[in-house]
Every structure is written in C-alpha cells, then in structure tokens.
Scaffold this active site. Sequence first.
Site, PDB file in Angstrom:
ATOM      1  N   ASP A  85       0.837  -1.195   0.000  1.00 40.52           N
ATOM      2  CA  ASP A  85       0.000   0.000   0.000  1.00 40.52           C
ATOM      3  C   ASP A  85       0.875   1.249   0.000  1.00 40.52           C
ATOM      4  O   ASP A  85       1.967   1.261   0.603  1.00 40.52           O
ATOM      5  CB  ASP A  85      -0.901   0.031   1.243  1.00 40.52           C
ATOM      6  N   ASP A 139       1.564   7.851   8.357  1.00 40.72           N
ATOM      7  CA  ASP A 139       1.793   6.430   8.633  1.00 40.72           C
ATOM      8  C   ASP A 139       3.172   6.233   9.251  1.00 40.72           C
ATOM      9  O   ASP A 139       3.335   5.536  10.258  1.00 40.72           O
ATOM     10  CB  ASP A 139       1.716   5.609   7.340  1.00 40.72           C
ATOM     11  N   GLU A 192       2.282  -2.911  10.619  1.00 34.22           N
ATOM     12  CA  GLU A 192       1.913  -2.931   9.209  1.00 34.22           C
ATOM     13  C   GLU A 192       2.986  -2.272   8.347  1.00 34.22           C
ATOM     14  O   GLU A 192       3.184  -2.644   7.190  1.00 34.22           O
ATOM     15  CB  GLU A 192       0.583  -2.221   8.988  1.00 34.22           C
ATOM     16  N   GLU A 193       3.675  -1.293   8.917  1.00 36.34           N
ATOM     17  CA  GLU A 193       4.645  -0.512   8.146  1.00 36.34           C
ATOM     18  C   GLU A 193       6.031  -1.142   8.094  1.00 36.34           C
ATOM     19  O   GLU A 193       6.932  -0.612   7.439  1.00 36.34           O
ATOM     20  CB  GLU A 193       4.752   0.901   8.730  1.00 36.34           C
ATOM     21  N   ASP A 234      -1.598  -1.806  13.654  1.00 38.54           N
ATOM     22  CA  ASP A 234      -1.720  -0.932  12.483  1.00 38.54           C
ATOM     23  C   ASP A 234      -1.662   0.482  13.048  1.00 38.54           C
ATOM     24  O   ASP A 234      -2.619   0.936  13.683  1.00 38.54           O
ATOM     25  CB  ASP A 234      -3.049  -1.183  11.772  1.00 38.54           C
ATOM     26  N   LEU A 278      -1.862   3.546  11.923  1.00 39.24           N
ATOM     27  CA  LEU A 278      -2.850   4.554  11.518  1.00 39.24           C
ATOM     28  C   LEU A 278      -3.780   3.956  10.462  1.00 39.24           C
ATOM     29  O   LEU A 278      -3.588   4.135   9.262  1.00 39.24           O
ATOM     30  CB  LEU A 278      -2.161   5.809  10.990  1.00 39.24           C
ATOM     31  N   ASP A 279      -4.772   3.260  10.950  1.00 35.97           N
ATOM     32  CA  ASP A 279      -5.772   2.669  10.057  1.00 35.97           C
ATOM     33  C   ASP A 279      -6.615   3.764   9.410  1.00 35.97           C
ATOM     34  O   ASP A 279      -6.994   4.735  10.057  1.00 35.97           O
ATOM     35  CB  ASP A 279      -6.683   1.739  10.872  1.00 35.97           C
ATOM     36  N   GLU A 286      -5.626  -6.430  12.252  1.00 45.43           N
ATOM     37  CA  GLU A 286      -6.949  -5.928  11.863  1.00 45.43           C
ATOM     38  C   GLU A 286      -8.013  -6.993  12.148  1.00 45.43           C
ATOM     39  O   GLU A 286      -8.910  -6.790  12.964  1.00 45.43           O
ATOM     40  CB  GLU A 286      -6.961  -5.513  10.384  1.00 45.43           C
TER      41      GLU A 286
END
Length: 344
Positions: free
Chosen positions: A74, A80, A103-104, A124, A126-127, A287
């Site tokens: 993404d 983020d 996630e990052e 995560d 910053l969803d 998530e």
Amino acid sequence: MAAAVAKEGKEMGGVTDTNVETITTFIMRELKDRELAVFMNAMQLSFKFIVRAVRKAGIVNLYGLANMQNSSGDDVKKLDLLSDEIMIDALVKSGTCALLVSEEQEEPIVVPEATRGTLCCAFDPLDGSSNIDCNVSTGTIFSVFKKTSEGEPSAADILKPGTDMIAAGYCMYGSAIDLVITFMSGVHRFTLDDSIGEFVYMGPVTFPAISKTIYSCNEGNYQLWDSKIQSAVEVFKNPKEPGAKPYSARYVGSMVSDVHRTILYGGIFLYPADSKSSKGKLRLLYEGLPMASIIEQAGGVASTGLFNGKVQRILDVVPEHIHDRCPIIMGCERDTSKVLSLYK
C-alpha cells in the site's frame, strides 16, 4: 462547602469530579497485571502523540504520500511513518514487549534484551490513513499476545490464533478520542479527557438489544465477490419480508470507524474475499483478529465466510506470516446469520 462544590461540578458535567477511573486504575483493579498496565500506559502515550500529529497535519505539512510502499504494497502516507515511529519508540522503551509487528515494517521487531518484557504486540499504527487528507476519522488497531516460548523472540511467538490473545483494542481519532479494548472478558470504552490528559472509563460496550439496519461494505468490489456475498447484499438492499425496509448503506473506508459504528448501532461490516484477492484485503494479526475479538466480546459474530474451503471463525484462523490476510464478515448475529446461512 467542598461537598457542595463537588455536587455542583457533577451537575455541570463533572468539571470538578475527581472520582474518575483511568485505563491504568481499571487494569490494576480488574486484572492486577502490572506489566499490562505499564504496556497500556505506553500505548496511550502513543495515541496522544498520534492525535497531536493528526490534528496538526495540515499545519506542519504532514498530509500526502511519503513516496514509498509498506509491507502489504500500500502507498504510505507521511502520517503512517510518523505514527509507526511513535508506537515503536514508546513500546520498546516501556520494558514490557518482546516482539513488535507493524503494518509498516516488513519484518518483526525484536526488542533489545535490556528493555525486553514478555508481551508480543501487533499493530496498524494509523488505520484509514488513505482518508487522512480529507479529515475522515482514523485510528490505531492492536492485538497483544504473551510470549510463552524459551529463547529469543521470533515471529512464531505471535503467529497464533486469536483465541491466544490476552488483549485487543483500537483507538479512534474522531470528534472524540475513544479507546475500545477487551481483555477477553467483555469490552470497555475509555475517552480521552484533554483537560487531564487521561483516558477516562465510560463503561462496558455491547451490541444494542435491537440493532439498526445498516450494512457496510465497499460495493465497488461487487462484481468480484462470489454469488453468496452478492446475494446477501441484495437481501439487505431489497428485503423480502413483508413491510421490511431496505438497510442503510454506511461505508467510511476506515475499519476503525466502520467497526466502531457497527458495535454501537448494530448492523454488519463486510470485507470479503473476491476473485482478485482470494484472502481479502484486511490483515489478520493487526486488523482481523483484534476486531473479531472485540466484536465477539461485545456479543456479535465474526466470521471469514467461505475461506480455505470452509466457513470459520476469524479467531480460529492461524496466520501463516505476520502480514497474512483474511476475509471479514462481522456484526450482530441477526445480520451475519443472513450471510452465513447462504453457505449452508
């Protein structure tokens, strides 16, 4: 005199009320777990820093892309990266964590031995960040496992089913800053009181006795869904029961916002598998699993739909790698049963 002032303060909305329950006092009273209390102190510090960054994003040029992609391919926003750095720094320094998954970050982060604890956290940072430039609510989602193996921490310590989690939650950055969390015994809601800088306990959270008729999904993927999901959405839009009204469609595109509304109002949230993404789009560790745990603890149902040849509980799925994905069908029992019954 003091009693009169306190009484007047409560009548004015608790301005002078000092009898508040914070996230720290709640954990110590309910769980008596000092490591978890320190961990949540680090988490709430992260949330406050992220809130500040989100609120000032336009002023300090934090909107826009960072010209890179994350572990899932993404596009990454500047916020983020900042949110990721904030959380990693706070959790490593807390002395409570052994392993972090973000996630990052492509690989899991092994906490140095000098500041290592026993918790493994996936998050995560910053969803919903794809919506950040237009001021839509975003949030942070996290799951917490306990390291039970000997030796150096590794991905194996967190590649477990959701039934092994000891805590899960999300913090939503909207008109209010709400922290919703489960310690696997009910769901609890805390709201940030800016005047004292603390998350104050608001009470338990459950699905309403009578759920509103709301469905939430990205209908842009309709042509990619299997026939059962398509049929279910058509049922929501065109119910066959005499006198029944069509469901309202509500889709923010930020999982935190959509799930938060689903719990408070009722209804259903779907992000199913499709012909383009056989495992769906949403990641399991940070998530699917945490949100499924919260949904179930609040009295709802969280299923994958038909996935790997069978319909199964999200919490029973074991991730194959730290960024593994799974389909999502979650919400009140009334509406999830309408979808899942089509697979029987």
